[in-house]
Design a protein around this motif. Structure first.
Motif, PDB file in Angstrom:
ATOM      1  N   PHE A 147      -4.565  -4.628  -1.458  1.00 51.39           N
ATOM      2  CA  PHE A 147      -4.839  -3.339  -0.804  1.00 51.39           C
ATOM      3  C   PHE A 147      -5.752  -2.506  -1.693  1.00 51.39           C
ATOM      4  CE2 PHE A 147      -0.883  -2.933  -3.164  1.00 51.39           C
ATOM      5  CZ  PHE A 147      -1.026  -1.742  -3.852  1.00 51.39           C
ATOM      6  N   TRP A 148      -6.511  -1.620  -1.033  1.00 55.35           N
ATOM      7  CA  TRP A 148      -7.457  -0.753  -1.723  1.00 55.35           C
ATOM      8  C   TRP A 148      -6.767   0.537  -2.134  1.00 55.35           C
ATOM      9  CZ3 TRP A 148     -12.196  -2.317  -3.214  1.00 55.35           C
ATOM     10  CH2 TRP A 148     -12.782  -3.403  -2.554  1.00 55.35           C
ATOM     11  N   ILE A 149      -7.105   1.038  -3.318  1.00 52.03           N
ATOM     12  CA  ILE A 149      -6.653   2.355  -3.745  1.00 52.03           C
ATOM     13  C   ILE A 149      -7.888   3.190  -4.098  1.00 52.03           C
ATOM     14  CG2 ILE A 149      -4.354   1.730  -4.538  1.00 52.03           C
ATOM     15  CD1 ILE A 149      -5.433   1.475  -7.360  1.00 52.03           C
TER      16      ILE A 149
ATOM     17  N   ASN B   6       0.832  -1.198   0.000  1.00 48.65           N
ATOM     18  CA  ASN B   6       0.000   0.000   0.000  1.00 48.65           C
ATOM     19  C   ASN B   6       0.869   1.251   0.000  1.00 48.65           C
ATOM     20  OD1 ASN B   6      -1.776   2.128   0.602  1.00 48.65           O
ATOM     21  ND2 ASN B   6      -3.150   0.733   1.681  1.00 48.65           N
TER      22      ASN B   6
ATOM     23  N   GLU C 228       0.101   4.282   0.371  1.00 48.04           N
ATOM     24  CA  GLU C 228      -0.285   5.319   1.315  1.00 48.04           C
ATOM     25  C   GLU C 228       0.250   5.025   2.712  1.00 48.04           C
ATOM     26  OE1 GLU C 228      -4.483   5.751   1.134  1.00 48.04           O
ATOM     27  OE2 GLU C 228      -4.491   6.577  -0.898  1.00 48.04           O
ATOM     28  N   THR C 229       0.231   3.752   3.119  1.00 45.51           N
ATOM     29  CA  THR C 229       0.679   3.398   4.468  1.00 45.51           C
ATOM     30  C   THR C 229       2.008   2.662   4.473  1.00 45.51           C
ATOM     31  OG1 THR C 229      -0.518   1.287   4.396  1.00 45.51           O
ATOM     32  CG2 THR C 229      -1.724   3.227   5.191  1.00 45.51           C
TER      33      THR C 229
END
Length: 427
Positions: free
Chosen positions: A323-325, A312, A314-315
């Motif tokens: 993972f979600w985007i 991910n 972002e994290t």
């Protein structure tokens, strides 16, 4: 990276070069142990004498340079100044980049004590008009040459130095380099020139699995959306999933794999995912997009010849492979999200663990099951109707027919009612 000695004709891998990077604490410890090896008499003699030296500057690259052009990135080149000596490498400027890779050395002759300040400048080349200073860094050569610690170093450390502009206190990027200060009398070291070159490009395979989407806006008048996802690299390669027709909730199931053969390093290590609404009779409708930068993973793979999972962005948490985007429209409005899984494989590992595009053969690494919740053809008209038309549109259609029925009843009943009313009045 690679570097070689012209005299010895040897080459070292990136790992060997990385070992040159001695941390400051390590340098101090090594120096404290060996300081006694340099006598005070030798230092005093050198301080009183006029020491002619060759300053050899190995410049590797620059990082995060700001742009000095309005409509493009900077065109950086190097300028070195020491006393009255100026080395200008303007003719070898690099076009439109904020991370120029130089892999060059520059030689400057000086004497110590004397002209001791070495200024390294990074300029932006302009074809028309004056060139612009991006930033500079200054090194005191005397502090190094007359330092017992510096003299005892066997491996000069690579430095990542900040660049500053005289008009600002904000850092203007960084430059990576190392410096050798060689007494002119030491002909062996003067002739021992290292030729540094970048590591050759590495063939890799970028695999991206699009598992599903959620919260995709409903755009069609029938209160459904026909979703598909595309993936595009900055080098122009593009692939897309199949279509999840007639989604009534903004959710789409795909289980679809993109396979991109690439060479790293690339000019830009980015992939852009876009969500689209498929239209059969008109142009497809763009819904939103998200971009993933996998520069860190590409550098790690190139430096160590290993495959790397992309986590991910972002994290940077490696808690799960999926993972979600979040996707957005150009105005920043939320436009749904995509569940993805990404991996950068070396050429050798890609051959060992084959995987087909889409859900094609060989369907493995990982196995992609058929999608769920898709449109299903049926001989049942009501089932077809409920799949083709969304719930909101079905309510509108139902309300419309109710109004039509009421209107029809009114038309048929009103004449009878009105005639009966007139008959009563006649009596």
């Amino acid at each position: 990276f690679f570097f070689s000695s012209r005299r010895r004709h040897t080459r070292c891998s990136g790992v060997s070069w990385a070992r040159r990077c001695v941390q400051e604490t390590g340098v101090q410890q090594e120096g404290n142990e060996q300081t006694q090896l340099v006598s005070d008499q030798t230092l005093e003699k050198d301080l009183l004498a006029r020491n002619f030296c060759l300053v050899r500057v190995y410049v590797i690259d620059c990082l995060e340079l700001p742009s000095r052009d309005e409509d493009s990135l900077s065109d950086p080149y190097i300028v070195l100044k020491c006393g009255e000596t100026v080395v200008n490498d303007e003719k070898n400027y690099q076009q439109d980049t904020v991370t120029p890779q130089f892999y060059k050395h520059f030689d400057i002759k000086t004497h110590l004590p004397g002209n001791s300040e070495l200024e390294i400048e990074v300029w932006d080349y302009d074809k028309f008009g004056s060139h612009d200073l991006i930033g500079s860094t200054t090194i005191d050569l005397e502090n190094r040459f007359f330092s017992p610690i510096w003299r005892q170093l066997q491996n000069i450390p690579i430095e990542t130095r900040p660049l500053y502009h005289p008009s600002s206190t904000i850092q203007q990027g960084q430059i990576r380099l190392w410096i050798e200060i060689i007494p002119a009398s030491d002909s062996t070291k003067v002739n021992e020139l290292l030729e540094i070159i970048p590591k050759p490009p590495q063939s890799c395979e970028l695999r991206c699995v699009v598992w599903e989407t959620q919260d995709v806006p409903i755009l069609d008048i029938e209160d459904t959306v026909d979703i598909f996802v595309s993936g595009r690299l900055d080098d122009g390669q593009k692939q897309k999933t199949d279509v999840h027709y007639r989604s009534q909730t903004g959710a789409g199931s795909f289980n679809w794999r993109f396979v991109f053969p690439i060479l790293i390093p690339m000019k830009s290590h980015r992939i852009t995912f876009q969500i689209w609404d498929k239209d059969l009779l008109s142009k497809n409708d763009y819904i939103g997009e998200a971009t993933i930068d996998f520069t860190q993973e590409a550098k790690l793979s190139l430096a160590n010849d290993v495959s790397v999972k992309i986590v991910n962005v972002e994290t940077r948490e490696d808690s799960t492979e999926k993972f979600w985007i979040n996707c957005t429209r150009p105005n920043g409005e939320y436009a749904g999200k995509i569940l993805v899984q990404m991996e950068l494989l070396t050429k050798e590992e890609a051959k060992e663990s084959l995987a087909g595009e889409g859900r094609g053969d060989p369907n493995q690494n990982p196995f992609l099951p058929p999608p769920i919740g898709r449109f299903e053809f049926s001989m049942n008209p009501w089932k077809l109707y409920t799949q083709m038309i969304g719930p909101a549109m079905r309510r509108k259609i139902c309300l419309f027919f109710c109004l039509v029925i009421c209107f029809a009843i009114t038309i048929f009943v009103f004449p009878t009612f009105f005639g009966s009313y007139l008959a009563k009045l006649a009596i």
